[in-house]
Motif scaffolding. Structure first.
Motif, PDB file in Angstrom:
ATOM      1  N   GLY A  14      46.818  45.910  40.279  1.00 55.14           N
ATOM      2  CA  GLY A  14      46.708  45.620  38.847  1.00 55.14           C
ATOM      3  C   GLY A  14      46.677  44.125  38.596  1.00 55.14           C
ATOM      4  O   GLY A  14      45.838  43.615  37.846  1.00 55.14           O
ATOM      5  N   ASP A  15      47.604  43.405  39.254  1.00 54.37           N
ATOM      6  CA  ASP A  15      47.628  41.941  39.134  1.00 54.37           C
ATOM      7  C   ASP A  15      46.330  41.339  39.664  1.00 54.37           C
ATOM      8  O   ASP A  15      45.756  40.435  39.057  1.00 54.37           O
ATOM      9  N   PHE A  16      45.880  41.845  40.809  1.00 54.73           N
ATOM     10  CA  PHE A  16      44.658  41.329  41.434  1.00 54.73           C
ATOM     11  C   PHE A  16      43.458  41.450  40.505  1.00 54.73           C
ATOM     12  O   PHE A  16      42.728  40.479  40.286  1.00 54.73           O
ATOM     13  N   PHE A  17      43.252  42.637  39.950  1.00 53.93           N
ATOM     14  CA  PHE A  17      42.068  42.826  39.109  1.00 53.93           C
ATOM     15  C   PHE A  17      42.165  42.039  37.804  1.00 53.93           C
ATOM     16  O   PHE A  17      41.156  41.530  37.311  1.00 53.93           O
ATOM     17  N   ARG A  18      43.359  41.884  37.251  1.00 52.31           N
ATOM     18  CA  ARG A  18      43.501  41.020  36.068  1.00 52.31           C
ATOM     19  C   ARG A  18      43.181  39.570  36.430  1.00 52.31           C
ATOM     20  O   ARG A  18      42.457  38.880  35.702  1.00 52.31           O
ATOM     21  N   ASN A  19      43.708  39.091  37.561  1.00 56.48           N
ATOM     22  CA  ASN A  19      43.421  37.722  38.010  1.00 56.48           C
ATOM     23  C   ASN A  19      41.932  37.527  38.288  1.00 56.48           C
ATOM     24  O   ASN A  19      41.357  36.489  37.951  1.00 56.48           O
ATOM     25  N   LEU A  20      41.323  38.525  38.924  1.00 55.27           N
ATOM     26  CA  LEU A  20      39.899  38.434  39.244  1.00 55.27           C
ATOM     27  C   LEU A  20      39.069  38.377  37.965  1.00 55.27           C
ATOM     28  O   LEU A  20      38.172  37.538  37.829  1.00 55.27           O
ATOM     29  N   PHE A  48      37.758  48.276  47.616  1.00 58.83           N
ATOM     30  CA  PHE A  48      37.273  48.274  46.239  1.00 58.83           C
ATOM     31  C   PHE A  48      35.816  47.874  46.200  1.00 58.83           C
ATOM     32  O   PHE A  48      35.289  47.273  47.128  1.00 58.83           O
ATOM     33  N   ALA A  49      35.178  48.256  45.104  1.00 58.20           N
ATOM     34  CA  ALA A  49      33.768  47.918  44.902  1.00 58.20           C
ATOM     35  C   ALA A  49      33.593  47.398  43.481  1.00 58.20           C
ATOM     36  O   ALA A  49      34.219  47.901  42.541  1.00 58.20           O
ATOM     37  N   VAL A  50      32.776  46.379  43.363  1.00 60.20           N
ATOM     38  CA  VAL A  50      32.368  45.830  42.070  1.00 60.20           C
ATOM     39  C   VAL A  50      30.846  45.748  42.075  1.00 60.20           C
ATOM     40  O   VAL A  50      30.236  45.772  43.133  1.00 60.20           O
ATOM     41  N   GLY A  51      30.261  45.630  40.918  1.00 56.17           N
ATOM     42  CA  GLY A  51      28.812  45.641  40.822  1.00 56.17           C
ATOM     43  C   GLY A  51      28.175  44.272  40.774  1.00 56.17           C
ATOM     44  O   GLY A  51      27.068  44.145  40.260  1.00 56.17           O
ATOM     45  N   LYS A  52      28.864  43.246  41.283  1.00 54.50           N
ATOM     46  CA  LYS A  52      28.278  41.904  41.266  1.00 54.50           C
ATOM     47  C   LYS A  52      28.873  41.078  42.396  1.00 54.50           C
ATOM     48  O   LYS A  52      29.940  41.393  42.912  1.00 54.50           O
ATOM     49  N   TYR A  53      28.172  40.027  42.749  1.00 61.06           N
ATOM     50  CA  TYR A  53      28.656  39.115  43.785  1.00 61.06           C
ATOM     51  C   TYR A  53      29.826  38.300  43.228  1.00 61.06           C
ATOM     52  O   TYR A  53      29.769  37.789  42.113  1.00 61.06           O
ATOM     53  N   ILE A  54      30.883  38.207  44.015  1.00 65.90           N
ATOM     54  CA  ILE A  54      32.042  37.383  43.658  1.00 65.90           C
ATOM     55  C   ILE A  54      32.350  36.490  44.856  1.00 65.90           C
ATOM     56  O   ILE A  54      32.442  36.976  45.986  1.00 65.90           O
ATOM     57  N   LYS A  55      32.502  35.198  44.614  1.00 61.59           N
ATOM     58  CA  LYS A  55      32.794  34.268  45.705  1.00 61.59           C
ATOM     59  C   LYS A  55      34.114  34.628  46.379  1.00 61.59           C
ATOM     60  O   LYS A  55      35.089  34.978  45.721  1.00 61.59           O
ATOM     61  N   ARG A  56      34.117  34.517  47.690  1.00 62.87           N
ATOM     62  CA  ARG A  56      35.312  34.845  48.463  1.00 62.87           C
ATOM     63  C   ARG A  56      36.522  34.034  48.004  1.00 62.87           C
ATOM     64  O   ARG A  56      37.632  34.539  47.955  1.00 62.87           O
ATOM     65  N   ARG A  57      36.302  32.764  47.686  1.00 64.56           N
ATOM     66  CA  ARG A  57      37.406  31.903  47.242  1.00 64.56           C
ATOM     67  C   ARG A  57      38.128  32.514  46.053  1.00 64.56           C
ATOM     68  O   ARG A  57      39.344  32.545  45.988  1.00 64.56           O
ATOM     69  N   LEU A  58      37.373  33.055  45.107  1.00 65.36           N
ATOM     70  CA  LEU A  58      37.961  33.658  43.921  1.00 65.36           C
ATOM     71  C   LEU A  58      38.753  34.920  44.277  1.00 65.36           C
ATOM     72  O   LEU A  58      39.834  35.162  43.742  1.00 65.36           O
ATOM     73  N   ILE A  59      38.220  35.713  45.204  1.00 64.85           N
ATOM     74  CA  ILE A  59      38.932  36.921  45.653  1.00 64.85           C
ATOM     75  C   ILE A  59      40.237  36.528  46.343  1.00 64.85           C
ATOM     76  O   ILE A  59      41.291  37.113  46.075  1.00 64.85           O
ATOM     77  N   ASP A  60      40.184  35.535  47.230  1.00 68.84           N
ATOM     78  CA  ASP A  60      41.390  35.051  47.909  1.00 68.84           C
ATOM     79  C   ASP A  60      42.446  34.592  46.896  1.00 68.84           C
ATOM     80  O   ASP A  60      43.624  34.938  47.018  1.00 68.84           O
ATOM     81  N   GLU A  61      42.023  33.808  45.906  1.00 68.31           N
ATOM     82  CA  GLU A  61      42.956  33.294  44.902  1.00 68.31           C
ATOM     83  C   GLU A  61      43.549  34.428  44.060  1.00 68.31           C
ATOM     84  O   GLU A  61      44.724  34.394  43.712  1.00 68.31           O
ATOM     85  N   ALA A  62      42.745  35.412  43.732  1.00 67.76           N
ATOM     86  CA  ALA A  62      43.214  36.509  42.888  1.00 67.76           C
ATOM     87  C   ALA A  62      44.179  37.436  43.634  1.00 67.76           C
ATOM     88  O   ALA A  62      45.096  37.992  43.036  1.00 67.76           O
TER      89      ALA A  62
END
Length: 171
Positions: A14-20, A48-62
């Motif tokens: 929950g925290d991860f997806f809000r941060n993302l 998990f799956a999302v419908g768009k490209y997300i930079k790895r840095r943002l995923i790591d931070e989230a």
């Protein structure tokens, strides 16, 4: 070592997806995720799956809770649209959903086998029939073909729940 608490995993996600979502500008973010127990005693992880490209840095931070592996879902046919992309993502996630049906150790009774972003829940369509096959046939007509894969509790002698059928259409 690792997380063995299904409720804590859900709190972290929950925290991860809000941060993302916040890191992407705060707009609604459709996603789906599935928990999975590691083969070893390491604990839980999530796909998990999302419908768009997300930079790895943002995923790591989230995330901030350890290892992250990323897999681009590719091999799309030429001219594939959003529906084809969604079906491939659903195929990827559904194999982890299916793993928990017959494994009494992997099932977390009372918890969902998958979850999606708020506001993006799939539409519920009620089907009825005089047999399980009649319902699968009705669903096949709606989906435009036979299921790609199918699971039935009647084929699993160790199944202890109510009769259940799971089917997946598309590839």
């Amino acid at each position: 070592m690792g997380n063995h608490d299904p409720a804590l995993l859900r709190e972290h996600l929950g925290d991860f997806f809000r941060n993302l979502r916040d890191g992407l500008g705060g707009n609604p973010l459709p996603y789906a995720w599935v928990p999975e127990w590691h083969k070893t005693n390491h604990g839980l992880h999530a796909h998990f799956a999302v419908g768009k490209y997300i930079k790895r840095r943002l995923i790591d931070e989230a995330w901030g809770h350890g290892y992250i592996g990323i897999k681009l879902i590719g091999d799309l046919p030429v001219g594939a649209g959003a529906l084809s992309e969604a079906r491939i993502a659903a195929t990827y996630l559904s194999k982890y959903v299916a793993k928990t049906f017959a494994d009494p150790v992997a099932r977390d009774l009372g918890l969902h086998r998958y979850d999606v972003a708020q506001g993006f829940q799939p539409e519920r369509i009620g089907l009825t029939g005089t047999s399980a096959q009649a319902v699968v046939d009705e669903a096949s007509e709606l989906m435009g073909g036979d299921p790609f894969t199918r699971w039935s509790s009647s084929e699993n002698p160790d199944w202890q729940g109510a009769p259940a059928i799971w089917a997946q259409w598309g590839r």
